[in-house]
Write a protein that holds these residues in place. Sequence first.
Motif, PDB file in Angstrom:
ATOM      1  N   TYR A   1      14.886  81.955  68.201  1.00 31.20           N
ATOM      2  CA  TYR A   1      14.912  82.877  69.337  1.00 31.20           C
ATOM      3  C   TYR A   1      13.880  83.960  69.085  1.00 31.20           C
ATOM      4  O   TYR A   1      13.780  84.501  67.969  1.00 31.20           O
TER       5      TYR A   1
ATOM      6  N   SER B   1      15.575  82.994  63.424  1.00 29.50           N
ATOM      7  CA  SER B   1      15.661  81.543  63.264  1.00 29.50           C
ATOM      8  C   SER B   1      16.746  81.183  62.259  1.00 29.50           C
ATOM      9  O   SER B   1      16.997  81.923  61.297  1.00 29.50           O
TER      10      SER B   1
ATOM     11  N   THR C   1      11.858  87.407  71.250  1.00 30.47           N
ATOM     12  CA  THR C   1      11.772  88.175  72.484  1.00 30.47           C
ATOM     13  C   THR C   1      10.862  89.380  72.286  1.00 30.47           C
ATOM     14  O   THR C   1      10.762  89.936  71.187  1.00 30.47           O
TER      15      THR C   1
ATOM     16  N   GLN D   1      10.409  85.686  76.377  1.00 29.73           N
ATOM     17  CA  GLN D   1      11.564  85.273  75.579  1.00 29.73           C
ATOM     18  C   GLN D   1      11.612  83.754  75.466  1.00 29.73           C
ATOM     19  O   GLN D   1      11.382  83.047  76.443  1.00 29.73           O
ATOM     20  N   ASN D   2      11.895  83.258  74.256  1.00 31.27           N
ATOM     21  CA  ASN D   2      11.990  81.828  74.004  1.00 31.27           C
ATOM     22  C   ASN D   2      13.235  81.526  73.188  1.00 31.27           C
ATOM     23  O   ASN D   2      13.556  82.269  72.240  1.00 31.27           O
ATOM     24  N   VAL D   3      13.913  80.439  73.544  1.00 34.28           N
ATOM     25  CA  VAL D   3      15.058  79.957  72.783  1.00 34.28           C
ATOM     26  C   VAL D   3      14.902  78.449  72.617  1.00 34.28           C
ATOM     27  O   VAL D   3      14.675  77.736  73.604  1.00 34.28           O
TER      28      VAL D   3
ATOM     29  N   CYS E   1      14.737  73.517  74.914  1.00 35.01           N
ATOM     30  CA  CYS E   1      13.977  74.761  74.872  1.00 35.01           C
ATOM     31  C   CYS E   1      14.017  75.465  76.217  1.00 35.01           C
ATOM     32  O   CYS E   1      13.855  74.833  77.262  1.00 35.01           O
TER      33      CYS E   1
END
Length: 397
Positions: free
Chosen positions: A312, A325, A314, A284-286, A278
């Motif tokens: 993902y 996703s 943002t 923002q997240n991935v 992660c």
Amino acid sequence: SSLIAVVLVVQSHVALAQSEPEATLDVSIGGGVSTNPYLYSDAETAGSVTLSVSPSIIYEDEVGETRLGGNLRVSQYTNRYGSDVAARLEASTRRMLDELTSVNISSSIQTARSAVQDGLIFDNSVLPGSGPLQPPEIPIIDTTIAGTRARVTNVSTSIGISRALDELSSANASVSLGATYIGGDFGFDYRDASAQLGYERKLSERTSVTLGSQFGVVDYLGRRTGDSLIVSPRIGVRQQLSDRLSVVADAGISYVDTDIGGGFHRKSVSFAGSVGVCDRGPNQNVCLAANRSAQPTALGGVSTVTTASLSYDTQLSAKDRIALSGRYGRTNQDGRGLPLSRVTDLIGALATYTHELSDRVALTVTPSYSKIYDDLQKRDANYALMIGLTVNFGKLR
């Protein structure tokens, strides 16, 4: 189910003894169109209207946190699919017993006719491997009953304890109980229980190693065929690569001993493991996660289940956000106890665009795709588009 009810009541009383709660209620209404909403072999396009209600209560004090939540969703289709109702109720509490010891209790009850499709929508807000020896949190999808529209009801409860042994190491243990009931005689009901023991040792400020093992039993109701014992030892590593980037991984085996009837047992050993990566920032997240393990299924007995996900999201602007996703799942029904042997694969993708119309009202647009690949029966993919409004009541997040 009576045990689940007792645990839910106990957790509620614990919560009520705490400070002022934070309560919210999200109400959503929307409409859309789907080309094959239940992944039938004879697909039919349908329009639908859906009402969703999601309450949540959070209690916090100096020694822990308790959460109560749920969801009720009612859908009405324009053709042969008729109406559908899905519901979920869950409760969890985390308490510090002393400076070195913490305890976690959680319970949930959920029911749905669209369990396979619902598995595409999951919460990825928690870092993978958020607890000692916990694999990335990817909900298991039982693809063996895809296309049946069978009502699937799951009940589960678990309790876990973790204790710091010294400045560098900790030990943890947990016990969980569950049951799965399949409506309409489309599958086999079963109960399962498991116990987990684990140990974690810090090698540095950013690196830890984990050791652990899980012991489980599966009991298919009304029959001995398919009953199984599962033992899965693993070794893993947790690595904080930066302030934003984290990795958790483990590997081991799944040993399965299954009653195949007539007084005979089948024993097998397969690879088991998980990995999660992660990268999380303020806007923002991935996250990428994968898992392989032995799991009970409605039609395939204890089967090898492989899952993978990519998510993902943002913040595009102060009022606009997008989340993407993807999901893959495979159930390899290799004949461990139940007569049907096949391989089923699920591929799904989902995108959600959210535009805040005000502090409490948001517009959402959600296109999605899902398809089951079944070596015994061809199924058309489902293409769907949903548009809706969500109104938030209670404390603003």
